[in-house]
Scaffold this motif. Structure first.
Motif, PDB file in Angstrom:
ATOM      1  N   ASN A   3     -36.727  24.497 -27.907  1.00 38.56           N
ATOM      2  CA  ASN A   3     -37.519  23.237 -27.805  1.00 38.56           C
ATOM      3  C   ASN A   3     -37.277  22.650 -26.385  1.00 38.56           C
ATOM      4  OD1 ASN A   3     -37.973  23.590 -30.621  1.00 38.56           O
ATOM      5  ND2 ASN A   3     -36.299  22.275 -31.319  1.00 38.56           N
ATOM      6  N   HIS A   4     -38.643  22.121 -26.127  1.00 43.27           N
ATOM      7  CA  HIS A   4     -38.560  21.279 -24.802  1.00 43.27           C
ATOM      8  C   HIS A   4     -38.040  21.964 -23.745  1.00 43.27           C
ATOM      9  CE1 HIS A   4     -40.537  18.367 -27.449  1.00 43.27           C
ATOM     10  NE2 HIS A   4     -39.534  18.626 -28.258  1.00 43.27           N
ATOM     11  N   VAL A   5     -38.334  23.047 -23.313  1.00 43.49           N
ATOM     12  CA  VAL A   5     -37.784  23.811 -22.201  1.00 43.49           C
ATOM     13  C   VAL A   5     -38.925  23.887 -21.200  1.00 43.49           C
ATOM     14  CG1 VAL A   5     -36.652  26.012 -21.446  1.00 43.49           C
ATOM     15  CG2 VAL A   5     -36.343  24.836 -23.674  1.00 43.49           C
ATOM     16  N   SER A   6     -38.324  23.644 -19.861  1.00 44.26           N
ATOM     17  CA  SER A   6     -39.566  23.969 -18.940  1.00 44.26           C
ATOM     18  C   SER A   6     -38.900  24.771 -17.765  1.00 44.26           C
ATOM     19  CB  SER A   6     -39.690  22.470 -18.140  1.00 44.26           C
ATOM     20  OG  SER A   6     -38.603  21.821 -17.553  1.00 44.26           O
ATOM     21  N   PHE A   7     -39.861  25.332 -17.028  1.00 39.80           N
ATOM     22  CA  PHE A   7     -39.569  26.525 -15.911  1.00 39.80           C
ATOM     23  C   PHE A   7     -40.578  25.751 -14.687  1.00 39.80           C
ATOM     24  CE2 PHE A   7     -38.869  28.605 -19.627  1.00 39.80           C
ATOM     25  CZ  PHE A   7     -37.660  29.185 -19.341  1.00 39.80           C
ATOM     26  N   ASN A   8     -39.719  25.552 -13.724  1.00 43.79           N
ATOM     27  CA  ASN A   8     -40.605  24.967 -12.543  1.00 43.79           C
ATOM     28  C   ASN A   8     -40.297  25.623 -11.313  1.00 43.79           C
ATOM     29  OD1 ASN A   8     -41.342  22.613 -14.195  1.00 43.79           O
ATOM     30  ND2 ASN A   8     -39.370  22.008 -13.998  1.00 43.79           N
ATOM     31  N   SER A   9     -41.412  26.184 -10.549  1.00 42.05           N
ATOM     32  CA  SER A   9     -41.516  27.160  -9.432  1.00 42.05           C
ATOM     33  C   SER A   9     -40.582  28.143  -9.564  1.00 42.05           C
ATOM     34  CB  SER A   9     -41.097  26.110  -8.326  1.00 42.05           C
ATOM     35  OG  SER A   9     -41.907  25.214  -8.106  1.00 42.05           O
ATOM     36  N   CYS A  10     -40.326  28.737 -10.606  1.00 41.68           N
ATOM     37  CA  CYS A  10     -39.493  29.949 -10.846  1.00 41.68           C
ATOM     38  C   CYS A  10     -40.412  31.235 -10.397  1.00 41.68           C
ATOM     39  CB  CYS A  10     -38.912  29.934 -12.329  1.00 41.68           C
ATOM     40  SG  CYS A  10     -37.830  28.684 -12.395  1.00 41.68           S
ATOM     41  N   GLU A  11     -39.634  32.470 -10.596  1.00 39.81           N
ATOM     42  CA  GLU A  11     -40.002  33.521 -10.455  1.00 39.81           C
ATOM     43  C   GLU A  11     -39.474  34.746 -11.592  1.00 39.81           C
ATOM     44  OE1 GLU A  11     -39.715  35.189  -6.431  1.00 39.81           O
ATOM     45  OE2 GLU A  11     -40.360  33.126  -5.756  1.00 39.81           O
ATOM     46  N   PHE A  12     -40.772  35.452 -11.936  1.00 37.60           N
ATOM     47  CA  PHE A  12     -40.261  36.599 -12.909  1.00 37.60           C
ATOM     48  C   PHE A  12     -40.772  37.973 -12.339  1.00 37.60           C
ATOM     49  CE2 PHE A  12     -40.224  32.715 -15.269  1.00 37.60           C
ATOM     50  CZ  PHE A  12     -39.133  32.792 -16.212  1.00 37.60           C
ATOM     51  N   THR A  13     -40.154  38.794 -11.599  1.00 38.13           N
ATOM     52  CA  THR A  13     -40.323  40.030 -11.260  1.00 38.13           C
ATOM     53  C   THR A  13     -39.798  41.108 -11.786  1.00 38.13           C
ATOM     54  OG1 THR A  13     -39.114  39.490  -9.276  1.00 38.13           O
ATOM     55  CG2 THR A  13     -41.085  38.602  -9.182  1.00 38.13           C
ATOM     56  N   ASN A  14     -40.550  42.388 -11.694  1.00 47.57           N
ATOM     57  CA  ASN A  14     -39.836  43.454 -11.988  1.00 47.57           C
ATOM     58  C   ASN A  14     -38.943  43.856 -13.314  1.00 47.57           C
ATOM     59  OD1 ASN A  14     -40.528  45.639  -9.786  1.00 47.57           O
ATOM     60  ND2 ASN A  14     -39.783  43.716  -8.754  1.00 47.57           N
ATOM     61  N   HIS A  15     -39.687  43.235 -14.553  1.00 45.18           N
ATOM     62  CA  HIS A  15     -38.892  43.471 -15.724  1.00 45.18           C
ATOM     63  C   HIS A  15     -39.715  44.786 -16.489  1.00 45.18           C
ATOM     64  CE1 HIS A  15     -38.051  39.394 -14.731  1.00 45.18           C
ATOM     65  NE2 HIS A  15     -36.786  39.780 -15.206  1.00 45.18           N
ATOM     66  N   THR A  16     -38.884  45.724 -17.058  1.00 45.90           N
ATOM     67  CA  THR A  16     -39.493  46.790 -17.575  1.00 45.90           C
ATOM     68  C   THR A  16     -40.036  46.561 -19.078  1.00 45.90           C
ATOM     69  OG1 THR A  16     -37.174  47.440 -18.447  1.00 45.90           O
ATOM     70  CG2 THR A  16     -38.036  48.339 -16.245  1.00 45.90           C
ATOM     71  N   LEU A  17     -39.429  45.597 -19.783  1.00 45.15           N
ATOM     72  CA  LEU A  17     -40.061  45.213 -21.099  1.00 45.15           C
ATOM     73  C   LEU A  17     -40.765  43.946 -21.290  1.00 45.15           C
ATOM     74  CD1 LEU A  17     -37.037  46.495 -23.204  1.00 45.15           C
ATOM     75  CD2 LEU A  17     -38.920  47.704 -22.746  1.00 45.15           C
ATOM     76  N   SER A  18     -40.349  42.887 -20.883  1.00 44.51           N
ATOM     77  CA  SER A  18     -40.924  41.598 -20.840  1.00 44.51           C
ATOM     78  C   SER A  18     -40.381  40.387 -20.112  1.00 44.51           C
ATOM     79  CB  SER A  18     -41.074  41.096 -22.210  1.00 44.51           C
ATOM     80  OG  SER A  18     -41.861  40.061 -22.469  1.00 44.51           O
ATOM     81  N   GLN A  19     -41.113  39.725 -19.374  1.00 50.51           N
ATOM     82  CA  GLN A  19     -40.519  38.583 -18.498  1.00 50.51           C
ATOM     83  C   GLN A  19     -40.137  37.702 -19.335  1.00 50.51           C
ATOM     84  OE1 GLN A  19     -43.035  40.550 -17.426  1.00 50.51           O
ATOM     85  NE2 GLN A  19     -42.751  40.840 -15.134  1.00 50.51           N
ATOM     86  N   MET A  20     -40.576  37.563 -20.752  1.00 53.82           N
ATOM     87  CA  MET A  20     -40.205  36.183 -21.403  1.00 53.82           C
ATOM     88  C   MET A  20     -40.396  36.714 -22.914  1.00 53.82           C
ATOM     89  SD  MET A  20     -41.438  32.291 -21.129  1.00 53.82           S
ATOM     90  CE  MET A  20     -40.676  32.190 -19.440  1.00 53.82           C
ATOM     91  N   LEU A  21     -39.381  36.561 -23.688  1.00 51.96           N
ATOM     92  CA  LEU A  21     -39.401  36.959 -25.131  1.00 51.96           C
ATOM     93  C   LEU A  21     -38.683  35.815 -26.035  1.00 51.96           C
ATOM     94  CD1 LEU A  21     -39.707  38.955 -27.580  1.00 51.96           C
ATOM     95  CD2 LEU A  21     -37.407  39.656 -27.141  1.00 51.96           C
ATOM     96  N   ILE A  22     -39.765  35.204 -26.738  1.00 51.37           N
ATOM     97  CA  ILE A  22     -39.341  33.929 -27.455  1.00 51.37           C
ATOM     98  C   ILE A  22     -39.646  33.959 -28.752  1.00 51.37           C
ATOM     99  CG2 ILE A  22     -39.622  31.382 -27.540  1.00 51.37           C
ATOM    100  CD1 ILE A  22     -40.083  31.192 -24.746  1.00 51.37           C
ATOM    101  N   ASP A  23     -38.809  33.792 -29.599  1.00 52.44           N
ATOM    102  CA  ASP A  23     -39.281  33.718 -31.280  1.00 52.44           C
ATOM    103  C   ASP A  23     -38.545  32.526 -31.804  1.00 52.44           C
ATOM    104  OD1 ASP A  23     -39.361  34.405 -33.846  1.00 52.44           O
ATOM    105  OD2 ASP A  23     -37.978  35.932 -34.035  1.00 52.44           O
ATOM    106  N   GLY A  24     -39.664  31.406 -32.252  1.00 53.17           N
ATOM    107  CA  GLY A  24     -39.109  30.181 -32.653  1.00 53.17           C
ATOM    108  C   GLY A  24     -39.202  29.468 -31.624  1.00 53.17           C
ATOM    109  N   GLY A  25     -39.890  28.125 -31.674  1.00 51.48           N
ATOM    110  CA  GLY A  25     -39.693  27.019 -30.859  1.00 51.48           C
ATOM    111  C   GLY A  25     -40.953  26.266 -30.656  1.00 51.48           C
ATOM    112  N   GLU A  26     -40.782  25.315 -29.950  1.00 55.03           N
ATOM    113  CA  GLU A  26     -42.034  24.357 -29.453  1.00 55.03           C
ATOM    114  C   GLU A  26     -41.723  23.599 -28.202  1.00 55.03           C
ATOM    115  OE1 GLU A  26     -40.317  20.482 -32.142  1.00 55.03           O
ATOM    116  OE2 GLU A  26     -41.847  21.991 -32.784  1.00 55.03           O
ATOM    117  N   GLY A  27     -42.676  23.315 -27.547  1.00 53.40           N
ATOM    118  CA  GLY A  27     -42.809  22.396 -26.202  1.00 53.40           C
ATOM    119  C   GLY A  27     -42.154  23.375 -25.117  1.00 53.40           C
ATOM    120  N   ILE A  28     -42.641  24.641 -24.779  1.00 54.64           N
ATOM    121  CA  ILE A  28     -42.405  25.372 -23.726  1.00 54.64           C
ATOM    122  C   ILE A  28     -43.373  25.494 -22.363  1.00 54.64           C
ATOM    123  CG2 ILE A  28     -41.705  27.699 -23.157  1.00 54.64           C
ATOM    124  CD1 ILE A  28     -41.057  28.072 -26.142  1.00 54.64           C
ATOM    125  N   TYR A  29     -42.834  25.095 -21.426  1.00 54.42           N
ATOM    126  CA  TYR A  29     -43.745  24.729 -20.146  1.00 54.42           C
ATOM    127  C   TYR A  29     -43.750  25.392 -18.840  1.00 54.42           C
ATOM    128  CZ  TYR A  29     -43.882  20.646 -23.536  1.00 54.42           C
ATOM    129  OH  TYR A  29     -43.843  19.969 -24.682  1.00 54.42           O
TER     130      TYR A  29
END
Length: 641
Positions: A358-384
């Protein structure tokens, strides 16, 4: 002659220039040498080898301590009490405090080898950089390194405090045994027995524990034990490459601070079964901060598993070479901010499975070279996700962002390039995923070239003012707002498409050009397959337009009923105006076949009788409908125009 040098700093560890350092004879009576600190707070004194009294003065306040200059002959020699030299820390602890000084022999190997300790009276409880005596309680005195007694000064009007009191406000791992030169050192290299090691590191469980790990864990524990209310206590790990072989445990209200880009916690050659860092309390991990640390190796860089997580901040972190994920939570991830963090070189970037995010923010971040997924989220709200980069490591049939049962997910700014075939794969949609001002270069084909990205969801995806180098293939449910060159990969100016056998409810909003009199609303497309297919429901329309004379907005609110079916040979669609309010004048709705299309397609258009609207406005449409479709393959398609 020998040289003695040290620094004078204030309570924030800033250098104090202009302080006076004076060296007196051991009895404190005879002046030997004097110096003034430079711009960096450092002073240097020359004197013959021996024991002296150092006085540091600034702003009318003075502090005295005993120091050793050079190597006095009476303190040099092989291990043995007769010459004040000891092979182990335990030897110094059992020595006679009356001799005034004690040398730790080079064979000790703890990172403090060859150091000369002096006996000082005072309360040294909680200090890991001193040696407690077996005969005198630590709250009455201890064996102290000369550098531990440097004075610090507060601002005018505040009393001065020795640096040993300042340590509880910013605890440095350098004061607790950290070497951090990239060499794997274990406790057995500095301590003869586990009991000896536990005198300094009571949490140690084996002489095989890494010295760097023990030093940082000690620093975190002192920061934990010196917290005051919600004030964060700082555990500082200066520039280093610290070799880790156990997981660090961190408490709430602690700030683990490194030097950005140069503080490295390294576990890549000694793989941990767990994370490099986790929370200390399984009930709560909150109001903590981690900054300036690079986590290399481990199953996870950081793993958080607590019943309550809130108010945590992660800044300027680097994650790489983890065997499972860069950052993972087990239960909750709430009110958390990531800023300028780099997630890379792992199967997953961020993983939040089976909990609430809930209510999680990522600002000026980098996600690079992931073999499965950059982001995996199960359940939540307010992700920016704001101005972030996702790049490289892509594979076919995998998703860059994987979501399940997530409400309100937005990516604004930044770009996606060379990642997995699907930018988004979403299930359990609540029609609340959006991409705004994002550039999509193209997915990796796993070889050497780009292929079109895909957006996949069982609900509505909204894309606004975004751009794709290659045509982006979207699922049936996609709302396009503004200008989206190459998005969807079609020349038709659809802003929303919905194919559903049950019906749905959708809200749309778009600009209307100045002076426009006709507003296309909906297109109904029914399959030519045998059987009756249709839909019925309501359309709620709001039209806002600027007045030509006064520049103020005028508005109209309308509610329509509509129905469409293919019971006959051709499409039959009806729209009835049920209610109209506002000051835009009379309006009507027309039903007309699609030019050049089959008889199974019709358009619904709104006609404004007053065409003198000289400035832009916008149209907002919300329609809810149900269908009698028996199969999804031949379902009614409702397209907003």
């Amino acid at each position: 002659m020998a040289t003695y040098s040290d620094f004078v700093r204030d309570g924030y560890q800033r250098p104090i220039p202009g302080a006076t350092a004076t060296l007196f004879s051991a009895d404190g009576l005879n002046l030997i040498a004097t110096a003034t600190t430079g711009a960096d707070g450092q002073f240097t004194l020359d004197a013959p080898d021996g024991k002296y009294v150092l006085q540091v003065s600034f702003g009318g306040v003075s502090d005295r301590s005993s120091v050793i200059v050079g190597n006095p002959p009476e303190y040099i020699g092989p291990p043995g009490a007769s010459n004040n030299t000891y092979a182990t820390i335990a030897g110094i602890a059992g020595s006679d405090i009356g001799q005034g000084s004690a040398i730790l022999a080079p064979s000790e190997g703890s990172g403090l080898t060859g150091a000369t300790y002096t006996w000082k009276t005072g309360n040294y409880t909680g200090r890991a950089d001193v040696i407690a005596s077996n005969s005198v309680p630590i709250n009455q005195g201890a064996w102290v390194l000369p550098s531990s007694s440097s004075v610090t000064f507060a601002t005018a009007g505040s009393p001065p405090r020795p640096s040993d009191q300042k340590l509880v406000e910013r605890v440095s791992a350098r004061d607790h045994g950290l070497i951090g030169d990239g060499t794997f050192r274990q406790l057995f290299q500095g301590y003869a027995t586990l009991q000896d090691a536990q005198r300094v590191y009571p949490f140690a469980t084996s002489l095989n524990d890494a010295l760097d790990w023990a030093a940082i864990q000690k620093t975190l524990n002192i920061a934990r034990d010196t917290r005051s209310g919600n004030r964060q206590s700082v555990a500082y790990v200066p520039s280093c490459r610290a070799i880790m072989n156990r997981t660090l445990r961190m408490a709430s209200n602690v700030w683990l601070k490194g030097d950005v880009g140069s503080t490295i916690l390294d576990n890549q050659n000694l793989p941990l079964a767990g994370a490099q860092l986790t929370n200390d309390d399984p009930v709560a991990f909150q109001y903590s901060r981690i900054s300036g640390i690079n986590f290399n190796g481990g199953r996870c860089g950081v793993f958080i598993d607590a019943s309550t997580t809130e108010g945590n901040t992660y800044e300027d972190l680097g994650f790489a070479l983890q065997s499972a994920s860069n950052f993972q939570t087990q239960r909750l991830l709430q009110t958390t901010t990531f800023t300028r963090c780099i997630f890379q070189l792992a199967p997953y970037g961020l993983v939040a499975p089976g909990g609430v995010t809930n209510h999680v923010s990522f600002n000026s971040c980098e996600f690079t070279n992931h073999t499965l997924s950059q982001m995996l989220i199960d359940g939540g709200e307010g992700i920016y996700i704001n101005d972030c980069r996702m790049e490289a490591g892509g594979s076919i049939n995998k998703a860059t962002i994987s979501l399940n049962n997530v409400r309100s997910f937005s990516m604004t700014g930044g770009y996606v390039e060379g990642t997995n075939e699907f930018v988004l794969s979403e299930t359990g949609s609540t029609d609340s995923v959006s991409f705004t001002d994002v550039h999509f270069t193209g997915a990796s084909d796993g070889v050497a070239s780009f292929i079109p990205y895909k957006l996949q969801s069982d609900g509505l995806i909204t894309v606004t003012n975004s751009h794709g180098t290659y045509p982006i293939i979207a699922s049936e449910n996609c709302c396009l707002l503004g200008s989206n060159p190459s998005v969807i990969g079609t020349t038709v100016a659809n802003i929303w498409r919905h194919k559903d056998k049950q019906g749905g409810s959708v809200k749309l909003k778009r600009r209307n050009p100045r002076g426009q009199q006709f507003f296309p609303l909906l297109r109904f497309t029914l399959p030519a397959a045998t059987g009756v297919h249709g839909a019925h429901g309501t359309i709620a329309l709001q039209l806002f337009a600027a007045d030509n004379s006064f520049g103020t907005f005028r508005r109209a609110n309308m509610i329509f009923e509509f129905s469409a079916d293919n019971a006959g040979a051709t499409m039959d669609a009806r729209v009835t105006l049920m209610q109209q309010q506002g000051d835009l004048g009379p309006m009507s709705v027309t039903i007309e076949p699609v030019a050049g299309a089959t008889a199974t397609q019709v358009d619904v258009r709104l006609v404004v009788a007053n065409a003198s609207l000289a400035q832009d406005g916008f149209v907002q449409t919300e329609f809810t409908y149900t269908t009698n479709n028996s199969d999804e393959a031949n379902a009614l398609v409702v397209t907003a125009l």
